[in-house]
Write a protein that holds these residues in place. Structure first.
Motif, PDB file in Angstrom:
ATOM      1  N   VAL A 214       0.931  -1.153   0.156  1.00  0.00           N
ATOM      2  CA  VAL A 214      -0.023   0.105   0.156  1.00  0.00           C
ATOM      3  C   VAL A 214       0.982   1.229  -0.126  1.00  0.00           C
ATOM      4  O   VAL A 214       2.042   1.322   0.841  1.00  0.00           O
ATOM      5  N   ILE A 215       0.597   2.242  -0.907  1.00  0.00           N
ATOM      6  CA  ILE A 215       1.245   3.418  -0.838  1.00  0.00           C
ATOM      7  C   ILE A 215       0.564   4.645  -0.809  1.00  0.00           C
ATOM      8  O   ILE A 215      -0.463   4.833  -1.371  1.00  0.00           O
ATOM      9  N   VAL A 216       0.954   5.312   0.173  1.00  0.00           N
ATOM     10  CA  VAL A 216       0.420   6.868   0.132  1.00  0.00           C
ATOM     11  C   VAL A 216       1.291   7.514  -0.564  1.00  0.00           C
ATOM     12  O   VAL A 216       2.577   7.703  -0.541  1.00  0.00           O
ATOM     13  N   GLU A 217       0.675   8.259  -1.595  1.00  0.00           N
ATOM     14  CA  GLU A 217       1.528   9.152  -2.305  1.00  0.00           C
ATOM     15  C   GLU A 217       0.832  10.291  -2.723  1.00  0.00           C
ATOM     16  O   GLU A 217      -0.512  10.293  -3.049  1.00  0.00           O
ATOM     17  N   GLN A 218       1.284  11.698  -2.762  1.00  0.00           N
ATOM     18  CA  GLN A 218       0.943  12.964  -3.114  1.00  0.00           C
ATOM     19  C   GLN A 218       0.493  12.992  -4.858  1.00  0.00           C
ATOM     20  O   GLN A 218      -0.506  13.590  -5.072  1.00  0.00           O
ATOM     21  N   ASP A 219       1.516  12.492  -5.498  1.00  0.00           N
ATOM     22  CA  ASP A 219       1.202  12.635  -6.950  1.00  0.00           C
ATOM     23  C   ASP A 219       0.289  11.514  -7.238  1.00  0.00           C
ATOM     24  O   ASP A 219       0.727  10.108  -7.448  1.00  0.00           O
ATOM     25  N   VAL A 220      -0.970  11.853  -7.533  1.00  0.00           N
ATOM     26  CA  VAL A 220      -2.158  11.015  -7.808  1.00  0.00           C
ATOM     27  C   VAL A 220      -1.805  10.123  -9.231  1.00  0.00           C
ATOM     28  O   VAL A 220      -2.079   8.897  -9.060  1.00  0.00           O
ATOM     29  N   SER A 221      -1.090  11.077 -10.096  1.00  0.00           N
ATOM     30  CA  SER A 221      -1.140  10.222 -11.267  1.00  0.00           C
ATOM     31  C   SER A 221       0.055   8.932 -11.095  1.00  0.00           C
ATOM     32  O   SER A 221      -0.249   7.794 -11.773  1.00  0.00           O
ATOM     33  N   LEU A 222       1.038   9.452 -10.392  1.00  0.00           N
ATOM     34  CA  LEU A 222       1.892   8.243 -10.253  1.00  0.00           C
ATOM     35  C   LEU A 222       1.513   7.280  -9.359  1.00  0.00           C
ATOM     36  O   LEU A 222       1.545   6.020  -9.723  1.00  0.00           O
ATOM     37  N   ALA A 223       0.493   7.592  -8.399  1.00  0.00           N
ATOM     38  CA  ALA A 223      -0.169   6.555  -7.561  1.00  0.00           C
ATOM     39  C   ALA A 223      -1.146   5.678  -8.430  1.00  0.00           C
ATOM     40  O   ALA A 223      -1.106   4.451  -8.331  1.00  0.00           O
ATOM     41  N   GLN A 224      -1.885   6.144  -9.320  1.00  0.00           N
ATOM     42  CA  GLN A 224      -2.597   5.482 -10.268  1.00  0.00           C
ATOM     43  C   GLN A 224      -2.068   4.712 -11.099  1.00  0.00           C
ATOM     44  O   GLN A 224      -2.400   3.415 -11.521  1.00  0.00           O
ATOM     45  N   ARG A 225      -0.639   5.126 -11.658  1.00  0.00           N
ATOM     46  CA  ARG A 225      -0.013   4.236 -12.461  1.00  0.00           C
ATOM     47  C   ARG A 225       0.502   3.035 -11.885  1.00  0.00           C
ATOM     48  O   ARG A 225       0.686   1.971 -12.697  1.00  0.00           O
ATOM     49  N   CYS A 226       0.930   3.212 -10.581  1.00  0.00           N
ATOM     50  CA  CYS A 226       1.718   1.802 -10.183  1.00  0.00           C
ATOM     51  C   CYS A 226       0.690   0.931  -9.319  1.00  0.00           C
ATOM     52  O   CYS A 226       1.105   0.023  -8.843  1.00  0.00           O
ATOM     53  N   ALA A 227      -0.516   1.397  -9.001  1.00  0.00           N
ATOM     54  CA  ALA A 227      -1.464   0.495  -8.031  1.00  0.00           C
ATOM     55  C   ALA A 227      -2.603  -0.072  -9.092  1.00  0.00           C
ATOM     56  O   ALA A 227      -2.854   0.504  -9.750  1.00  0.00           O
ATOM     57  N   ASP A 228      -2.841  -1.457  -8.353  1.00  0.00           N
ATOM     58  CA  ASP A 228      -4.139  -1.921  -9.273  1.00  0.00           C
ATOM     59  C   ASP A 228      -5.434  -1.160  -8.758  1.00  0.00           C
ATOM     60  O   ASP A 228      -6.289  -1.109  -9.530  1.00  0.00           O
ATOM     61  N   ARG A 229      -5.283  -0.841  -7.718  1.00  0.00           N
ATOM     62  CA  ARG A 229      -6.563  -0.037  -7.026  1.00  0.00           C
ATOM     63  C   ARG A 229      -6.167   1.169  -6.173  1.00  0.00           C
ATOM     64  O   ARG A 229      -5.042   1.204  -5.621  1.00  0.00           O
ATOM     65  N   ILE A 230      -7.078   1.932  -6.056  1.00  0.00           N
ATOM     66  CA  ILE A 230      -6.863   3.210  -5.395  1.00  0.00           C
ATOM     67  C   ILE A 230      -7.949   3.494  -4.483  1.00  0.00           C
ATOM     68  O   ILE A 230      -9.154   3.297  -4.688  1.00  0.00           O
ATOM     69  N   TYR A 231      -7.651   4.061  -3.197  1.00  0.00           N
ATOM     70  CA  TYR A 231      -8.469   4.729  -2.195  1.00  0.00           C
ATOM     71  C   TYR A 231      -8.365   6.055  -2.093  1.00  0.00           C
ATOM     72  O   TYR A 231      -7.085   6.548  -1.997  1.00  0.00           O
ATOM     73  N   CYS A 232      -9.397   6.946  -1.979  1.00  0.00           N
ATOM     74  CA  CYS A 232      -9.159   8.136  -1.500  1.00  0.00           C
ATOM     75  C   CYS A 232      -9.862   8.382  -0.372  1.00  0.00           C
ATOM     76  O   CYS A 232     -11.075   7.966  -0.137  1.00  0.00           O
ATOM     77  N   MET A 233      -9.155   9.249   0.465  1.00  0.00           N
ATOM     78  CA  MET A 233      -9.672   9.881   1.715  1.00  0.00           C
ATOM     79  C   MET A 233      -9.927  11.315   1.750  1.00  0.00           C
ATOM     80  O   MET A 233      -8.998  12.053   0.956  1.00  0.00           O
ATOM     81  N   LEU A 234     -10.908  11.594   2.766  1.00  0.00           N
ATOM     82  CA  LEU A 234     -11.205  13.171   2.866  1.00  0.00           C
ATOM     83  C   LEU A 234     -11.844  13.168   4.402  1.00  0.00           C
ATOM     84  O   LEU A 234     -12.495  12.488   4.478  1.00  0.00           O
ATOM     85  N   GLU A 235     -10.799  13.909   5.252  1.00  0.00           N
ATOM     86  CA  GLU A 235     -11.503  14.160   6.354  1.00  0.00           C
ATOM     87  C   GLU A 235     -11.911  13.015   7.039  1.00  0.00           C
ATOM     88  O   GLU A 235     -12.918  12.663   7.841  1.00  0.00           O
ATOM     89  N   GLY A 236     -10.952  12.016   7.060  1.00  0.00           N
ATOM     90  CA  GLY A 236     -11.178  10.642   8.001  1.00  0.00           C
ATOM     91  C   GLY A 236     -11.824   9.585   7.314  1.00  0.00           C
ATOM     92  O   GLY A 236     -12.463   8.666   8.126  1.00  0.00           O
TER      93      GLY A 236
END
Ligand SMILES: Nc1ncnc2c1ncn2[C@@H]1O[C@H](COP(=O)(O)OP(=O)(O)O)[C@@H](O)[C@H]1O
Ligand SMILES: [Mg+2]
Length: 244
Positions: free
Chosen positions: A194-216
């Motif tokens: 699991v990677i936490v990454e500021q660069d969303v495009s980079l995150a999306q490129r290397c991950a199978d799935r993505i979770y987005c969090m907002l205010e907990g």
């Protein structure tokens, strides 16, 4: 989804009177790479800290490989197959590269990974520069090299699941590229990430799935290939942004 490795169900956690996580549902399958994105203060590091037992679960459940780990503190989770690369690296200052890596060897003792077990030799193949610097004190290394040591140290605990918190923070783009090149190599050993990454495009490129969090809260989840930039933007900021 294939076999579940980590499962958080309606997880809540916080600091004193402050609730930081609200009913988080979060899953990682065996061998999967997942990205966790969200603005500063969204609760990403708090979720990691709760998963590895550094912060207690207030309600909800957490399981790893089908085993309930909800109430296990961090020191009991060591050896269960979870490893965290913490935000800010937290290396042992004054120790050499190799001693920093060896510290974690004991933690991995009980995890039987057979042929895919991480050894110093395999780590040096992954990050050849660390082999050259093995006798140097970690303070002498560049930020990127220190990050490699932090990742290497986590791998020495033989994780089934590696949690990487902002491993590209403050690094030059070229160095970020070098660090991220290791992801497919780690995946190839069967480790889920699991990677936490500021660069969303980079995150999306290397991950199978993505979770987005907002205010907990988790505001979006899905396959990286099926989620649009607009969906991520909305989930990230919580507002509909006009598309240029
Ligand atoms: N040790 C702490 N004590 C009190 N509040 C904290 C602590 N660490 C984080 N927080 C708060 O919890 C929320 C989530 O923080 P964090 O998990 O660090 O977010 P992220 O990693 O997504 O930037 C923020 O509002 C932050 O101020
Ligand atoms: Mg954080």
């Amino acid at each position: 989804m294939s076999e579940t490795l980590l499962k958080a169900d309606a997880l809540c956690a916080g600091y004193g009177d402050f609730q930081a996580l609200f009913s988080i549902d979060f899953e990682v399958a065996k061998k999967e790479t997942v990205a966790l994105v969200g603005a500063n203060g969204a609760g990403k590091s708090t979720l990691f800290k709760t998963i590895v037992g550094l912060l207690p679960v207030r309600s909800g459940t957490l399981s790893l490989g089908g085993r309930d780990i909800t109430s296990l503190p961090a020191h009991r989770l060591v050896g269960q197959g979870l490893a965290l690369v913490p935000e800010g690296r937290r290396l042992f200052k004054g120790l050499t590269v190799e001693d920093n890596l060896r510290v974690a060897l004991d933690h991995g003792r009980h995890v039987d990974k057979g042929e895919t077990a991480w050894t110093l030799e395999r780590l040096y193949d992954l990050f050849p520069i660390l082999a050259e610097r093995r006798r140097q004190s970690v303070e002498k290394l560049s930020g990127g090299q220190q990050q490699m040591v932090a990742i290497g140290r986590a791998l020495m605990a033989q994780p089934k699941l590696l949690l990487c918190d902002e491993i590209s923070l403050g690094l030059a783009p070229k160095v970020i590229g070098e660090i991220y090149e290791m992801i497919p190599k780690i995946r190839a050993t069967g480790t889920a990430i699991v990677i936490v990454e500021q660069d969303v495009s980079l995150a999306q490129r290397c991950a199978d799935r993505i979770y987005c969090m907002l205010e907990g809260r988790i505001t979006l989840t899905g396959k990286s290939s099926e989620i649009s930039r607009e969906q991520v933007t909305e989930a990230y900021f919580g507002v509909k942004h006009a598309v240029d």
